[in-house]
Design a protein around this motif. Structure first.
Motif, PDB file in Angstrom:
ATOM      1  N   MET A 544       0.857  -1.175   0.000  1.00 40.93           N
ATOM      2  CA  MET A 544       0.000   0.000   0.000  1.00 40.93           C
ATOM      3  C   MET A 544       0.893   1.225   0.000  1.00 40.93           C
ATOM      4  O   MET A 544       1.803   1.319   0.816  1.00 40.93           O
ATOM      5  CB  MET A 544      -0.903   0.005   1.226  1.00 40.93           C
ATOM      6  CG  MET A 544      -1.838   1.208   1.297  1.00 40.93           C
ATOM      7  SD  MET A 544      -2.909   1.132   2.740  1.00 40.93           S
ATOM      8  CE  MET A 544      -3.914  -0.288   2.335  1.00 40.93           C
ATOM      9  N   HIS A 574     -11.189   3.682  -2.070  1.00 40.97           N
ATOM     10  CA  HIS A 574     -10.171   3.307  -1.088  1.00 40.97           C
ATOM     11  C   HIS A 574      -9.923   1.796  -1.151  1.00 40.97           C
ATOM     12  O   HIS A 574     -10.847   1.000  -1.117  1.00 40.97           O
ATOM     13  CB  HIS A 574     -10.644   3.694   0.313  1.00 40.97           C
ATOM     14  CG  HIS A 574      -9.744   3.203   1.413  1.00 40.97           C
ATOM     15  ND1 HIS A 574      -9.837   1.939   1.940  1.00 40.97           N
ATOM     16  CD2 HIS A 574      -8.729   3.822   2.064  1.00 40.97           C
ATOM     17  CE1 HIS A 574      -8.920   1.791   2.887  1.00 40.97           C
ATOM     18  NE2 HIS A 574      -8.239   2.925   2.990  1.00 40.97           N
ATOM     19  N   GLN A 593      -5.160   4.659  -0.666  1.00 41.58           N
ATOM     20  CA  GLN A 593      -5.834   4.891   0.609  1.00 41.58           C
ATOM     21  C   GLN A 593      -6.955   5.923   0.472  1.00 41.58           C
ATOM     22  O   GLN A 593      -7.594   6.265   1.461  1.00 41.58           O
ATOM     23  CB  GLN A 593      -4.816   5.377   1.653  1.00 41.58           C
ATOM     24  CG  GLN A 593      -3.762   4.335   1.996  1.00 41.58           C
ATOM     25  CD  GLN A 593      -2.722   4.868   2.966  1.00 41.58           C
ATOM     26  OE1 GLN A 593      -2.630   6.070   3.190  1.00 41.58           O
ATOM     27  NE2 GLN A 593      -1.941   3.976   3.538  1.00 41.58           N
TER      28      GLN A 593
END
Length: 619
Positions: A544, A574, A593
């Protein structure tokens, strides 16, 4: 023993395994040739070799996987043989055949025919069936569609394992636990198979939920002799990647041990296999099933060496030279217990994420029963271009209890700083009840061990990364020089007080253009005075990377973009995957995110990225 007929061996690999092969060569009074990519100019295997040649850019496809360039260098260096190590081209039958067909070169490994028969998994399953070796239910032909996966699951149930034909070490293996996952996992397995093994064919197996991973080390010569060197237990794994291996297994009964070893010898013998190899099995509920054959030396060959006293790599060279095995099966004595711990540049508290940095401190342990196989020194940069392995700690004791005690002592003495490593994890696992009792299975780390324990020991015993870009340490000067009647291009690499010279022959035209083949013809003047990282087989992880202060998705590690999943104007939520980044042989799903609209895509497939590079921008 007969004198070794090889005068010079080229090692078509890098890092720890290249140094291991070079050590065996030097014991046999054989000169060694290293190859290195632009990223490995300071690599340890280059320092250790008698000669070293530049093979191309950092990307493996353009260097360590460039078959023709490697052959050109072998001929140029007057090498007699090529040893492939493990990984890269070690199980590539096409490359083995090219070596076999090149005058004056010998392939150190099984024949290309044997590699084709056993290295490709579906063919290996057919061979094992013919040898009456139990196999896991699965397909004996490659599969291409989701419908074939569904049909297999209808008959055998979920989960289903999709495996790359040329795969190994967990690479190219995906697990499908529901019909909804089939398409994505099929594409991913085929993509990994193509990227790592130049073969996107895959097959299916029933996925065993809670097995032990047992493998048999074999040696076979061209005179019809097949010997096994006992079993190794490789059940402590993370995402199908081995972390700790030991010999003998703490769980096999004498009868089951004998049956598995006999099946391995039977399967190898029926295929006229020669040289070193490993036959892998899964063991569950007292039954064993053939998994695959690794037609090469294994990372964990060291533990078999420790309990038998047999140098497997030396025997690889001797067998390739035509020698007959000098010992019978009954001559092999299995003594003591050995464990191998993979020291990787990975953050175990962050799902074993690969790390980079400079080894500010590197002080491996010693003492009775302790062996370290590596190719690094203090001050070396651990980059993100290849595998995350730094080295291997191998410990031997009179029995498993003493081996565990010595291992705990060795890790207490292991000094490392500047790079986040698996050392804290190993210290923890050596006191873990399940591991100490030997009752763990292949799924123990993924499904049972509490993540909080791993996070705690990383905080207690871990180190911080001081990641840097090694290319920033160099100033390169391109020169054109003449020596006698030959013209050369010279690259002067200047790093602080160090000066390294890279030479490659140039054409004689006034512009000084390089001869055809580019960097494949480059060579280092000397192989003395270089440093390194290491190499082995990694798996898949999820990453991520989104900047906290803006909707910028940035690279958190060096790597290569395998796929881009979004275009400008796309709406993302997201957690959506925006691209897949390969780093240290691991596929990382890069997710956002934030939600928003894609305003910029800063990368393309096949492009290399560094830490902090922009991948995708959102509004």
């Amino acid at each position: 023993m007969n004198p070794m007929p090889f005068d010079k061996v080229l090692i078509a690999n890098r890092g720890e395994i290249a140094v291991r092969v070079m050590s065996a060569c030097k014991d046999l009074d054989v000169e060694t040739v290293a190859i290195y990519s632009d990223a490995d100019i300071d690599a340890g295997h280059v320092r250790f070799a008698d000669e070293a040649y530049n093979i191309g850019p950092a990307q493996a496809a353009d260097s360590y996987l460039d078959q023709d360039a490697i052959l050109d260098i072998a001929v140029q260096a007057n090498a007699d043989a090529i040893h492939p190590g493990y990984g890269f081209l070690a199980e590539n039958s096409e490359f083995a055949q090219k070596v076999e067909e090149t005058d004056g070169l010998t392939w150190v490994g099984p024949s290309s025919d044997a590699m084709t028969q056993l290295g490709e998994k579906t063919k290996a399953r057919k061979a094992m069936q013919a040898a009456d070796v139990p196999i896991v239910p699965g397909t004996t032909d490659s599969v291409e569609s989701v419908d074939e996966i569904a049909d297999f699951a209808d008959e055998n149930g979920y989960p289903v394992a999709i495996k790359a034909e040329g795969g190994g070490g967990g690479r190219g293996m995906k697990v499908v636990r529901s019909p909804e996952e089939a398409q994505e996992q099929l594409e991913s397995a085929k993509r990994e198979g193509k990227a790592y093994f130049d073969n996107d064919s895959v097959y299916l197996e029933r996925y065993l939920d809670d097995p032990r991973h047992i493998e048999i080390q074999v040696l076979a010569d061209a005179h019809g002799n097949v010997r096994h060197l006992g079993e190794r237990d490789c059940s402590l794994q993370r995402r199908h990647q081995k972390i700790i291996e030991e010999a003998p297994s703490p769980t096999l009964s004498a009868d089951l041990r004998e049956r598995i070893a006999d099946a391995a010898r039977r399967g190898v013998d029926i295929t006229n296999y020669t040289n070193a190899g490993t036959v892998e099995f899964l063991v569950e509920d007292g039954e064993f099933y053939f998994l695959e054959v690794n037609t090469r030396i294994q990372v964990e060959h060291t533990v078999s060496e420790e309990i038998t006293g047999i140098d497997i790599v030396k025997w690889q060279l001797r067998i390739a030279a035509g020698e007959e095995l000098s010992f019978e099966q009954e001559d092999i004595m299995f003594t003591g217990h050995a464990m191998e711990f993979r020291i990787n540049a990975e953050n175990t508290a962050e799902e074993f994420t690969p790390e980079t940095g400079t080894l500010a401190i590197y002080d491996p342990p010693g003492g009775i029963g302790v062996r370290v196989d590596d190719a690094v020194r203090q001050g070396d940069v651990i980059g993100g271009d290849y595998d995350s392995m730094i080295g291997k700690l191998i410990v031997r004791g009179a029995d498993r209890t003493e081996c565990l005690a010595r291992s705990r002592r060795a890790f207490e003495d292991f000094g490392v700083d500047g790079v986040v490593t698996t050392v804290p994890f190993h210290r923890m696992i050596l006191t873990d009840e399940r591991f100490v009792e030997g009752t763990h299975t292949t799924n123990y780390l993924d499904e049972e061990l509490e993540q909080s324990k791993i996070e705690s020991v990383q905080e207690q015993w871990g180190t911080e990364s001081n990641a840097s870009d090694p290319s920033e340490d160099y100033v390169n000067h391109d020169l054109l020089v003449e020596m006698g009647s030959r013209r050369f291009e010279m690259t002067l690499y200047q790093k602080e007080s160090d000066i390294r010279f890279g030479l490659h022959q140039a054409s004689s035209n006034p512009d000084g253009d390089r001869t055809p083949g580019g960097t494949a013809g480059q060579s280092e003047v000397s192989g003395n005075g270089f440093l390194n990282t290491s190499d082995d087989d990694r798996a898949n992880s999820t990453g991520m990377a989104t900047s906290d202060d803006s909707k910028r998705v940035e690279a958190e590690m060096q790597g290569t973009i395998l796929t881009t999943n979004v275009e400008v104007g796309d709406e993302v939520e997201h957690g959506d995957v925006v691209c897949v980044l390969e780093a240290m042989k691991m596929e990382n799903d890069i997710v956002t995110q934030h939600s928003g609209t894609v305003t910029e895509v800063g990368i393309s497939e096949g492009e290399s990225v560094d830490i902090g590079d922009l991948l995708v921008s959102l509004d």
